[in-house]
Design an enzyme around this catalytic site. Structure first.
Site, PDB file in Angstrom:
ATOM      1  N   HIS A 240       0.820  -1.218   0.000  1.00 15.54           N
ATOM      2  CA  HIS A 240       0.000   0.000   0.000  1.00 15.54           C
ATOM      3  C   HIS A 240       0.853   1.267   0.000  1.00 15.54           C
ATOM      4  CE1 HIS A 240      -3.449  -2.502   1.102  1.00 15.54           C
ATOM      5  NE2 HIS A 240      -2.688  -3.054   2.031  1.00 15.54           N
TER       6      HIS A 240
HETATM    7  C1  BDR Z   1      -2.542   0.973   5.411  1.00 18.66           C
HETATM    8  O1  BDR Z   1      -2.719   0.523   6.751  1.00 18.66           O
HETATM    9  C2  BDR Z   1      -1.490   0.156   7.318  1.00 18.66           C
HETATM   10  O2  BDR Z   1      -1.561  -1.095   7.915  1.00 18.66           O
HETATM   11  C3  BDR Z   1      -0.463   0.186   6.212  1.00 18.66           C
HETATM   12  O3  BDR Z   1       0.781   0.643   6.714  1.00 18.66           O
HETATM   13  C4  BDR Z   1      -1.050   1.098   5.180  1.00 18.66           C
HETATM   14  O4  BDR Z   1      -0.633   2.438   5.394  1.00 18.66           O
HETATM   15  C5  BDR Z   1      -3.249   0.011   4.468  1.00 18.66           C
HETATM   16  O5  BDR Z   1      -4.629  -0.043   4.757  1.00 18.66           O
END
Ligand code: BDR
Ligand code: CA
Length: 315
Positions: A240
């Site tokens: 992500h």
């Molecule tokens: C986001 O949530 C966190 O767990 C990750 O670092 C990312 O920024 C994804 O939903």
């Protein structure tokens, strides 16, 4: 032209990958990092930012810590331990940092960096938007000075923490609502695009070369992949934060569509949902862009070649 880059983050395994990508990319000059509570509490995310920078030989990048508590609601008991581990980095063997934060006032630090940058500033937020909401409240004069604002957060379609909410927004929905209403033109790199790219485990095979960098990143990414396998049944991860970072480093790498985005803060079933209007009827003006697609192969090529460069430096 080099662009100045400020990173607001809650490291976090995919945050660590995103930070390494930024540090290894000559297109941007990372002029500061701010930390926020999210994947872990603020003490852990700050500690992780400092030790990652030391590990990658970049103690010249100043770190300021920010808010642990969400903007309005009470702090949650824990972060999201099953995904990122008790310390936010899957218990990785990285020494405790020697360096310290330069400030514990992330909004003031960001404002100062934005005001004084000779180069256009891109702000990328890859954690909950708590620090950014406070920046908007406390230093509104700097908001128009931000050249580009990219977030990892939200989902126009399907969520991850709930059927409609993505973690960074769900963790602090009021902060996100404040930011979307602030007039910052936001590029929302949400799950619509990050869930479309699967980073299969074999792409990380090169990390098993026994190198210093390889050992650390193989450890955290194997742990992250283990978590994904239990959820999705495949040995892959969604990167992500590195995806949002890629859009910050290489503007318009993604297909973007203008949208009016707001956040649901009260819905019994929908709290944390980013309500994304691309039809823009009834005189609604866009307050940002939603990212829809990216060329996954191109992203992987860019990511891996940047990290391989970083691996060579960290020896
Ligand atoms: C986001 O949530 C966190 O767990 C990750 O670092 C990312 O920024 C994804 O939903
Ligand atoms: Ca994150």
């Amino acid at each position: 032209m080099t662009r100045a880059l400020l990173i607001d983050t809650d490291p976090g395994i995919d945050d660590a990958v995103a930070i390494a990508l930024a540090l290894a990319s000559p297109e941007v000059d990372v002029i500061g990092i701010t930390t926020v509570g999210g994947n872990s509490g603020l003490a852990a995310t700050t500690n992780n930012a400092l030790r990652l920078l030391e590990f990658m030989g970049r103690t010249d990048v100043p770190v300021a810590s920010g808010y642990d508590e969400p903007y309005v609601r009470a702090k949650m008991e824990t972060g999201y331990e099953p995904v990122h581990g008790h310390d936010g980095l899957a218990g990785v063997d990285l020494p405790q940092p020697i360096t310290e934060v330069v400030s514990t006032d992330a909004p003031a630090f960001l404002a100062d960096k934005i005001r004084n940058s000779p180069d256009p500033v891109t702000l990328v937020a890859i954690g909950p938007l708590t620090n950014i909401a406070h920046l908007v409240d406390q230093h509104p004069d700097v908001i128009p000075m931000i050249d580009r604002f990219v977030i990892m957060g939200g989902a126009a379609r399907t969520g991850n923490v709930t059927p409609v909410a993505e973690f960074n927004i769900w963790h602090d929905p009021e902060a996100a609502k404040r930011v979307f209403a602030s007039g910052i033109n936001t590029v929302m790199v949400g799950l619509d695009v990050t869930h479309s790219v699967k980073t299969f485990e074999h792409l990380w095979g090169w990390l098993k070369d026994g190198s210093k960098f390889g050992k650390v990143f193989d450890h955290i990414l194997t742990s992250y992949t283990d978590f994904y396998e239990t959820f999705y049944g495949e040995r892959m991860t969604h990167q992500h934060d590195a995806l949002a970072m890629a859009e910050a480093i290489w503007p318009n790498l993604m297909e973007l569509e203008p949208a009016f985005i707001d956040v649901e803060c009260q819905g019994e079933l929908t709290t944390g949902m980013t309500v994304t209007d691309t039809r823009l009827r009834n005189d609604v003006k866009p307050n940002g862009y939603v990212a829809w697609t990216i060329d996954g192969d191109d992203f992987h090529q860019k990511l891996m070649s940047a990290l391989e460069k970083m691996a060579q430096k960290v020896s």
